[in-house]
Design an enzyme around this catalytic site. Structure first.
Site, PDB file in Angstrom:
ATOM      1  N   ASP A  50      13.795 -14.583  23.226  1.00 21.16           N
ATOM      2  CA  ASP A  50      13.805 -13.196  23.708  1.00 21.16           C
ATOM      3  C   ASP A  50      12.584 -12.935  24.583  1.00 21.16           C
ATOM      4  OD1 ASP A  50      12.286 -13.453  21.289  1.00 21.16           O
ATOM      5  OD2 ASP A  50      12.188 -11.271  21.126  1.00 21.16           O
TER       6      ASP A  50
ATOM      7  N   HIS B  66      10.529 -18.571  20.796  1.00 22.71           N
ATOM      8  CA  HIS B  66      11.489 -17.471  20.906  1.00 22.71           C
ATOM      9  C   HIS B  66      12.152 -17.457  22.275  1.00 22.71           C
ATOM     10  CE1 HIS B  66       8.705 -14.872  23.287  1.00 22.71           C
ATOM     11  NE2 HIS B  66       7.755 -15.420  22.545  1.00 22.71           N
TER      12      HIS B  66
ATOM     13  N   GLU C 103      11.300 -12.206  18.414  1.00 20.33           N
ATOM     14  CA  GLU C 103       9.847 -12.362  18.222  1.00 20.33           C
ATOM     15  C   GLU C 103       9.122 -11.155  18.774  1.00 20.33           C
ATOM     16  OE1 GLU C 103       5.711 -13.309  18.638  1.00 20.33           O
ATOM     17  OE2 GLU C 103       7.028 -12.871  20.293  1.00 20.33           O
ATOM     18  N   GLU C 104       9.619 -10.647  19.897  1.00 20.73           N
ATOM     19  CA  GLU C 104       8.933  -9.546  20.574  1.00 20.73           C
ATOM     20  C   GLU C 104       9.267  -8.189  19.946  1.00 20.73           C
ATOM     21  OE1 GLU C 104       6.705 -10.281  22.591  1.00 20.73           O
ATOM     22  OE2 GLU C 104       7.233 -11.945  23.916  1.00 20.73           O
TER      23      GLU C 104
ATOM     24  N   ASP D   2       6.149 -16.536  28.952  1.00 13.16           N
ATOM     25  CA  ASP D   2       6.290 -16.147  27.528  1.00 13.16           C
ATOM     26  C   ASP D   2       7.772 -16.041  27.191  1.00 13.16           C
ATOM     27  OD1 ASP D   2       5.887 -15.233  24.981  1.00 13.16           O
ATOM     28  OD2 ASP D   2       5.077 -13.302  25.556  1.00 13.16           O
TER      29      ASP D   2
ATOM     30  N   HIS E  94       4.032 -10.373  29.780  1.00 11.10           N
ATOM     31  CA  HIS E  94       4.391  -8.965  29.536  1.00 11.10           C
ATOM     32  C   HIS E  94       4.101  -8.077  30.761  1.00 11.10           C
ATOM     33  CE1 HIS E  94       4.570  -9.166  24.845  1.00 11.10           C
ATOM     34  NE2 HIS E  94       4.821 -10.343  25.383  1.00 11.10           N
TER      35      HIS E  94
ATOM     36  N   GLU F 180       3.841 -20.602  22.215  1.00  6.71           N
ATOM     37  CA  GLU F 180       3.292 -19.373  22.815  1.00  6.71           C
ATOM     38  C   GLU F 180       2.281 -19.716  23.898  1.00  6.71           C
ATOM     39  OE1 GLU F 180       4.214 -16.393  22.541  1.00  6.71           O
ATOM     40  OE2 GLU F 180       5.376 -16.335  20.687  1.00  6.71           O
TER      41      GLU F 180
END
Ligand SMILES: [Zn+2]
Length: 393
Positions: A77, A75, A142-143, A108, A363, A171
């Site tokens: 995003d 991903h 994805e998030e 990530d 994150h 990931e």
């Protein structure tokens, strides 16, 4: 041709370009354009399978009709940065400090995407031919809700009869060193909101009311005491956790008219979401509750058992790092849950693993990746592709 020793700077450059794009879900902010241009130059045909405000890049190249189909997925995003003042460096101005690259998405998973692209460029320029088909599927959702992203693209591609045999999702799976942990599955997650109805009244006149808390206690005790399974070689036992219970007006003299309970199940491959729902509704019916229940499935569990993919991945990691990785099913959900059951009728599951850099900062503020992880990760990806799509078979 790019030498394997030059991977560091090539991956750093591309990761930096991607982090500079403010691609907070569902924005792609041009990340996929950068990657698509590189892949087109490497002989891939590219197309977008967009839905809603989500961009999904599909890039594919068949080297020889015979051979496997390997998908590299991920991903573009990222999650929001939170207050920029809490960051030591601006989250969308990638910065190298103390041999680390800082920025939202550094781990990530923009560094994984960059490593995959550089690995593939290196392979297609090499004089050793590849066989089979190599594809990329990237999403900008994805998030977030993950409805218009990988799930949608898989449906579209499946309807065309396209289906990979193997998939590596980039990931950040690693724990302390790149490649020390590979994810070979994820637990399923199922949420429920249960409403139990009663009759409101004065606590002094219980005969004129029906207390839904009292009515539900025995059922909740049985629910939380249910033994679902013992887990298996890959998974811990299925567990149910009540997360919220709400009833009452706040007054001490009112029997509430209703009770709301929220609970979540983390379940393994010995269960299905349908089976769990049937069991729980049967339990509630047996207790003769007046209720309704809403289910929300975050994802069915998936598991890639030891096979051709895990063998190639483990061998590639061992060649690079000297250590065999741990195959793990821990962690939250990922888009692997949509790719694993990507089935033509009658066909097997797609073998899916997640492999990427260390995840200690994902994150969080000051998200970063060690520069020293970039070249090993790229060589591991290249080795996996080379092994699974070897022209020699
Ligand atoms: Zn991710």
């Amino acid at each position: 041709m790019l030498d394997a020793n030059q991977f560091d700077s090539a991956v750093l450059e591309l990761t930096t370009a991607l982090i500079s794009r403010v691609s907070v879900t569902p924005e792609d902010a041009g990340c996929q354009d950068i990657i698509a241009e590189r892949l087109e130059k490497a002989g891939f045909s590219v197309e977008w399978i967009d839905a809603g405000d989500v961009r999904n890049l599909w890039a594919t190249r068949t080297f020889a009709a015979a051979g496997a189909h390997l998908l590299l997925a991920g991903h573009t995003d990222v999650v929001p940065s939170g207050p920029e003042t809490e960051w030591n460096t601006p989250p969308f101005s990638p910065t190298v400090q103390n041999d680390r690259l800082y920025g939202r998405g550094a781990a990530d998973m923009k560094s994984s995407l960059a490593a995959m692209v550089v690995a593939v460029e290196h392979l297609v320029e090499s004089d050793k031919p590849l066989a089979g088909t190599l594809s990329f599927l990237l999403t900008s959702d994805e998030e977030g809700d993950a409805i218009h992203g990988t799930r949608h693209a898989v449906e579209v591609l499946n309807a065309r009869g396209i289906r990979p045999d193997f998939c590596v999702v980039g990931e950040p799976s690693s724990s302390h060193h790149v490649g020390d942990v590979v994810r070979c599955g994820r637990r399923g997650s199922l949420n429920a909101t249960l409403n139990v109805r009663g009759v409101q009244g004065h606590v002094a006149y219980p005969q004129d009311a029906d207390n839904p808390i009292h009515g539900a206690l025995a059922a909740l005790a049985e629910l939380t005491g249910t033994h679902w399974d013992d887990g298996n070689e890959y998974y811990p036992p299925t567990s149910l956790q009540i997360s919220n219970i709400n009833a009452g007006t706040g007054a001490t003299n009112v029997i509430p008219g209703s009770l709301e309970i929220k609970f979540n199940l983390r379940f393994n491959t010995l269960q299905t979401s349908d089976g769990i729902q049937t069991t729980i509704e049967g339990l509630l019916d047996r207790h003769q509750l007046d209720y309704d229940i809403e289910w929300q499935l975050s994802g069915e569990p998936f598991l890639t058992e030891r096979g051709a993919l895990t063998a190639a991945v483990c061998a590639a990691i061992e060649r690079e790092t000297g250590t065999e990785p741990e195959l793990s099913t821990s962690g939250g959900t990922s888009d692997g849950r949509f790719i694993s059951p990507w089935c033509k009728p009658g066909s097997n599951q797609v073998e899916v693993v997640e492999l990427g850099p260390t995840n200690a900062t994902i994150h969080k503020v000051n998200e970063c990746i060690d520069l020293a992880q970039m070249a090993p990760l790229t060589r591991i990806y290249a080795d996996i592709v080379r092994h699974l799509l070897s022209a020699a078979g």
